[in-house]
Enzyme design. Structure first.
Site, PDB file in Angstrom:
ATOM      1  N   ALA A  74       0.807  -1.234   0.040  1.00  0.00           N
ATOM      2  CA  ALA A  74      -0.118  -0.197  -0.012  1.00  0.00           C
ATOM      3  C   ALA A  74       0.827   1.187  -0.041  1.00  0.00           C
ATOM      4  O   ALA A  74       1.966   1.118   0.184  1.00  0.00           O
ATOM      5  CB  ALA A  74      -0.906  -0.178   1.273  1.00  0.00           C
ATOM      6  N   ASP A  75       0.226   2.339  -0.432  1.00  0.00           N
ATOM      7  CA  ASP A  75       0.834   3.520  -0.454  1.00  0.00           C
ATOM      8  C   ASP A  75      -0.193   4.679  -0.276  1.00  0.00           C
ATOM      9  O   ASP A  75      -1.275   4.745  -0.723  1.00  0.00           O
ATOM     10  CB  ASP A  75       1.746   3.912  -1.630  1.00  0.00           C
ATOM     11  CG  ASP A  75       2.657   5.067  -1.607  1.00  0.00           C
ATOM     12  OD1 ASP A  75       3.654   5.001  -0.851  1.00  0.00           O
ATOM     13  OD2 ASP A  75       2.035   6.326  -2.047  1.00  0.00           O
ATOM     14  N   THR A  76       0.222   5.711   0.611  1.00  0.00           N
ATOM     15  CA  THR A  76      -0.704   6.635   1.100  1.00  0.00           C
ATOM     16  C   THR A  76      -0.079   8.152   0.776  1.00  0.00           C
ATOM     17  O   THR A  76       1.050   8.215   1.202  1.00  0.00           O
ATOM     18  CB  THR A  76      -0.993   6.413   2.523  1.00  0.00           C
ATOM     19  OG1 THR A  76      -1.848   5.410   2.928  1.00  0.00           O
ATOM     20  CG2 THR A  76      -2.319   7.573   2.705  1.00  0.00           C
TER      21      THR A  76
END
Length: 201
Positions: A74-76
């Site tokens: 994931a990346d935010t």
């Protein structure tokens, strides 16, 4: 989960807490993927980087681990007026980011990539190879921040909390005092939209 072992391709303590919160057992393999990209659209950026992180860990797995595992990366990012705010380099940049966010709404995007090994596919004449099954999605949450004085921003920055977080704040920390409201998935703002992730898996 079809008896697959879940591997989280992230060292984020917040993502680990969220997965544990919904009762999933998992192990962690931290990705060392290159996060440099020229992409400027936040929804595309988080998908590109989540895929890079996931593939970097996938390449390190043994063939047996690939057969047995579901890999999640994931990346935010935080975006205001389509301007992407990553993690601040120092307190000065953290102050600037919070000043930009205060008194208005912004968006938090998290991209998620899920990899697992699929069935056997033809590769060359007389041989087969296992395909990789990929699912990818992003979630967007709107966050409204109360107006903040420069003294309040400085005091928050001095806590050290902003320095390892996209957009220079953590909604689950002391910055919660300045959150006026959200529209969308709260866990997405923390760093992983676990409700959707669970159902996608």
């Amino acid at each position: 989960m079809n008896n697959k072992k879940i591997i989280l391709a992230s060292g984020s303590p917040r993502r680990k807490e969220l997965l544990s919160q919904i009762g999933l057992s998992f192990t962690v393999r931290v990705s060392e993927a290159d996060e440099h990209t020229e992409e400027t659209k936040p929804e595309k950026l988080v998908c590109i980087l989540s895929e890079r992180k996931t593939l970097a860990v996938w390449d390190e797995l043994t063939e047996e681990e690939k057969k047995e595992s579901i890999l999640i990366g994931a990346d935010t990012v935080v975006a205001v007026d389509d301007r992407i705010l990553g993690k601040p380099a120092d307190e000065t940049e953290a102050f600037r980011m919070i000043k930009l966010l205060q008194g208005r709404s912004h968006q938090v995007y998290t991209g998620v990539t899920i990899l697992r090994q699929g069935g056997l596919q033809p590769f060359e004449e007389g041989t087969n190879t296992c395909s990789i099954q990929k699912k990818q999605f992003f979630e967007k949450t709107d966050v409204l921040v109360y107006p903040m004085s420069e003294e309040e921003i400085t005091a928050y920055v001095k806590t050290g909390e902003p320095l390892d977080k996209a957009g220079a704040y953590g909604i689950q920390g002391s910055f919660a005092a300045y959150i006026q409201g959200i529209n969308g998935d709260y866990s997405n703002v923390v760093g992983l939209p676990v409700g959707r992730l669970y159902h996608e898996i």
